[in-house]
Write an enzyme that holds these catalytic residues in place. Structure first.
Site, PDB file in Angstrom:
ATOM      1  N   SER A 162     -69.518 -81.777 176.525  1.00  0.00           N
ATOM      2  CA  SER A 162     -69.231 -82.854 177.471  1.00  0.00           C
ATOM      3  C   SER A 162     -67.827 -82.769 178.049  1.00  0.00           C
ATOM      4  O   SER A 162     -67.614 -83.073 179.225  1.00  0.00           O
ATOM      5  CB  SER A 162     -69.439 -84.214 176.797  1.00  0.00           C
ATOM      6  N   HIS A 169     -57.711 -67.955 168.002  1.00  0.00           N
ATOM      7  CA  HIS A 169     -56.274 -67.916 168.322  1.00  0.00           C
ATOM      8  C   HIS A 169     -55.898 -66.704 169.174  1.00  0.00           C
ATOM      9  O   HIS A 169     -54.929 -66.760 169.935  1.00  0.00           O
ATOM     10  CB  HIS A 169     -55.442 -67.884 167.037  1.00  0.00           C
ATOM     11  N   ASP A 213     -60.970 -67.133 160.625  1.00  0.00           N
ATOM     12  CA  ASP A 213     -61.927 -67.204 161.731  1.00  0.00           C
ATOM     13  C   ASP A 213     -62.904 -66.033 161.671  1.00  0.00           C
ATOM     14  O   ASP A 213     -63.840 -65.962 162.471  1.00  0.00           O
ATOM     15  CB  ASP A 213     -61.192 -67.202 163.076  1.00  0.00           C
ATOM     16  N   PRO A 251     -51.870 -72.276 171.233  1.00  0.00           N
ATOM     17  CA  PRO A 251     -50.435 -72.528 171.026  1.00  0.00           C
ATOM     18  C   PRO A 251     -50.025 -72.919 169.613  1.00  0.00           C
ATOM     19  O   PRO A 251     -48.944 -72.540 169.167  1.00  0.00           O
ATOM     20  CB  PRO A 251     -50.129 -73.686 171.987  1.00  0.00           C
ATOM     21  N   ASP A 252     -50.858 -73.688 168.903  1.00  0.00           N
ATOM     22  CA  ASP A 252     -50.344 -74.414 167.741  1.00  0.00           C
ATOM     23  C   ASP A 252     -49.772 -73.518 166.651  1.00  0.00           C
ATOM     24  O   ASP A 252     -48.772 -73.863 166.017  1.00  0.00           O
ATOM     25  CB  ASP A 252     -51.409 -75.366 167.167  1.00  0.00           C
ATOM     26  N   ARG A 253     -50.361 -72.374 166.417  1.00  0.00           N
ATOM     27  CA  ARG A 253     -49.878 -71.498 165.338  1.00  0.00           C
ATOM     28  C   ARG A 253     -48.961 -70.382 165.845  1.00  0.00           C
ATOM     29  O   ARG A 253     -48.602 -69.490 165.087  1.00  0.00           O
ATOM     30  CB  ARG A 253     -51.065 -70.924 164.551  1.00  0.00           C
ATOM     31  N   LYS A 305     -68.822 -92.026 175.868  1.00  0.00           N
ATOM     32  CA  LYS A 305     -68.615 -91.109 176.999  1.00  0.00           C
ATOM     33  C   LYS A 305     -67.583 -91.625 177.996  1.00  0.00           C
ATOM     34  O   LYS A 305     -67.402 -91.019 179.063  1.00  0.00           O
ATOM     35  CB  LYS A 305     -69.955 -90.847 177.712  1.00  0.00           C
ATOM     36  N   HIS A 319     -75.799 -78.732 171.041  1.00  0.00           N
ATOM     37  CA  HIS A 319     -76.016 -78.524 172.467  1.00  0.00           C
ATOM     38  C   HIS A 319     -76.757 -77.206 172.677  1.00  0.00           C
ATOM     39  O   HIS A 319     -76.961 -76.439 171.734  1.00  0.00           O
ATOM     40  CB  HIS A 319     -74.680 -78.499 173.209  1.00  0.00           C
TER      41      HIS A 319
END
Length: 540
Positions: free
Chosen positions: A63, A124, A155, A263-265, A356, A483
């Site tokens: 969504s 990542h 991962d 970005p985070d790691r 939603k 989905h």
């Protein structure tokens, strides 16, 4: 022909198109109105998954991405897909940030370092991007290229690095460029929780050549496995030559390309290289931690020295204000559908129930929280039940009532509504409940559409992705709650001039084509960055 008013976008969330079958709850449902409109009105289907919405090929839609594409009017590529597409198109090899790094090492007669998460995980980073950078270095005749591999094991499978290493060594042999200088588990090199002692160990290996030692990356990984250490936790290891000297370290005047796109790691290690105030920042962090009574590490890491004249490139923007070059800067949706309507001085109304509501506001508007001038919003609370199969109609009746008020007020040129039922009930896996959910949407549209047509308006009815049309898992025969990759329906309901005798909706469309279609109905010109194409084809 006068402009239709209102133009209403109706999103039947999670109502995909698939052949009839025992698991197709959307088809099994008694939905006479939707069935009739699909059969008698201009109809097509829209790509709502994978590359059509900027996701990797074959990935199910969702969504958030769906509404982002609907409102943007162009394919909003997620970072993995955007970079991979640039490689396929060739744009990757003319990227200004990469070329600047290469020019830097040529001018300084220095080394190019490629570092990042290693393997095909795709969360990542992705090995294809590393291989492409080696290809770029080969084309640009960069002689000294060193690789610093951050092993994954999260991962991907916990001990899978050797297989990825086989692939990489094949690329290196083929291109004749690239030497592995360090390996480190992501636990150290990619910490994001301000455990600076972990980052410090990775930095020491990269810059000072301090850490475990091995004669090759393969030897380093095999030694870790022998000690029952999986990829994620491999200690920062420096690869040394026959004399015990590090193959390479990052030095003054070098260039670094950090291949992580998430970005985070990547932030913490990047700061270790480029932040002039790093030590003070670390000191303040641990002072706060101490004041809060949290335990401190045995030794607080401080950077010995900051490298000078370093050209540092990050694949994407890790954080605003970092003194780095960004290869793929964020692409903002600057003029989404709602902005174009607002700039034309038109009024608009966005409505959904709680589940939603962010999608018809924040995501549809290109990641903007605040409404545009002339944009009204209405949030209908979702029912408070444990799971929505217990109340498959959800708040559709209340959404319909509020929507009818907006339509009959004659205030609005454009209205968007999301009916959450097929998706939210679809996630429960209960076919009888999903059938009722689809029937609730049909009942709502049976009241809404006549009110639109009475006023000379039109309704474009779509979905954002599939779900309700596949409730049985084809592999297991059990419930399917996710989905799908099925296309979304798209049909146009209008008065004279909008029937099949006058227009048709072209095939081969995708969600990014919805905004240009709506703007054509509103008689507005799409902005230049709205590269989607209207679905409307007028019969001659």
């Amino acid at each position: 022909m006068t402009r239709p008013r209102p133009v209403v976008l109706i999103i039947m969330d999670g109502w995909g198109v698939a052949p009839p079958g025992p698991g197709n709850a959307a088809d099994l449902a008694d939905t006479p109105h939707v069935d009739e409109w699909m059969a008698t009105c201009p109809f097509t289907t829209l790509g709502a998954s994978g590359l059509d919405v900027g996701l990797p090929e074959g990935q199910i839609g969702n969504s958030e991405v769906g509404h982002l594409n609907i409102g943007a009017g162009f394919i909003v590529y997620q970072e993995l897909t955007r970079i991979s597409k640039a490689i396929a198109d060739g744009d990757f090899f003319t990227n200004p940030a990469f070329l600047q790094a290469i020019e830097h090492v040529k001018q300084h007669n220095s080394a190019l370092h490629l570092m990042g998460l290693f393997g095909p995980g795709g969360v990542h980073a992705h090995e294809d991007h590393l291989h492409a950078l080696l290809e770029l270095a080969h084309r640009q005749q960069v002689r000294r290229v060193y690789l610093h591999l951050f092993l994954d094991g999260r991962d991907v499978l916990p001990r899978s690095a050797l297989g990825f290493l086989d692939t990489l060594e094949g690329v290196i042999a083929r291109l004749g460029v690239g030497v592995i200088a360090t390996v480190s588990g992501r636990y150290y090199a990619m910490d994001r929780d301000k455990r600076w002692e972990r980052t410090g160990r990775a930095y020491a290996a990269l810059v000072d050549g301090i850490g475990e030692r091995a004669t090759s990356a393969r030897a380093a990984i095999e030694a870790a496995y022998a000690n029952d250490i999986s990829d994620e936790f491999v200690l920062p290891t420096v690869i040394v030559d026959a004399h015990g000297t590090p193959v390479a370290t990052v030095r003054d005047g070098d260039a670094v390309i950090f291949t992580n796109f998430r970005p985070d790691r990547g932030r913490q290690l990047t700061r270790a290289f480029v932040d002039p105030d790093l030590n003070e920042r670390i000191r303040q962090h641990y002072e706060r931690q101490k004041a809060e009574g949290q335990p401190l590490p045995p030794q607080i890491w401080q950077r010995d020295r900051q490298l000078h004249d370093l050209c540092f490139v990050t694949m994407t923007q890790y954080e605003e204000g970092l003194p780095v070059l960004v290869a793929f800067p964020p692409r903002y949706v600057t003029t989404p559908l709602a902005a174009v309507i607002s700039q034309a001085g038109m009024r608009q109304f966005h409505i959904a129930e709680t589940e939603k509501y962010p999608h018809v506001t924040f995501f549809l508007n290109g990641g903007r929280e605040e409404p545009f001038p002339g944009e009204d919003r209405r949030l209908i609370p979702s029912p408070k039940v444990a799971t929505y199969d217990l109340k498959p109609e959800m708040s559709a009746p209340e959404v319909t009532e509020a929507l009818l008020q907006a339509i009959t007020s004659d205030q609005y040129d454009f209205i968007v509504v999301n009916y959450a039922n097929p998706d939210m009930v679809g996630h429960t896996g209960s076919i009888p409940a999903v059938i009722k959910a689809c029937e609730a949407v049909d009942a709502g549209l049976a009241r809404v559409v006549p009110a639109i047509l009475e006023r000379g308006g039109v309704a474009l009815v779509i979905a954002d992705h599939g779900n309700a049309e596949q409730m049985i898992d084809p592999e297991t025969g059990g419930p399917h709650t996710a989905h799908t990759t099925n296309p979304a329906p798209c049909f146009l309901i209008g008065g004279p001039g909008y029937g099949k005798d006058t227009i048709r909706l072209r095939s081969g469309g995708r969600l990014a084509d919805v905004a240009p279609t709506l703007l054509e109905l509103l008689e507005l010109t799409p902005p230049a960055d709205m590269t989607g194409q209207s679905l409307i084809v007028r019969n001659l």
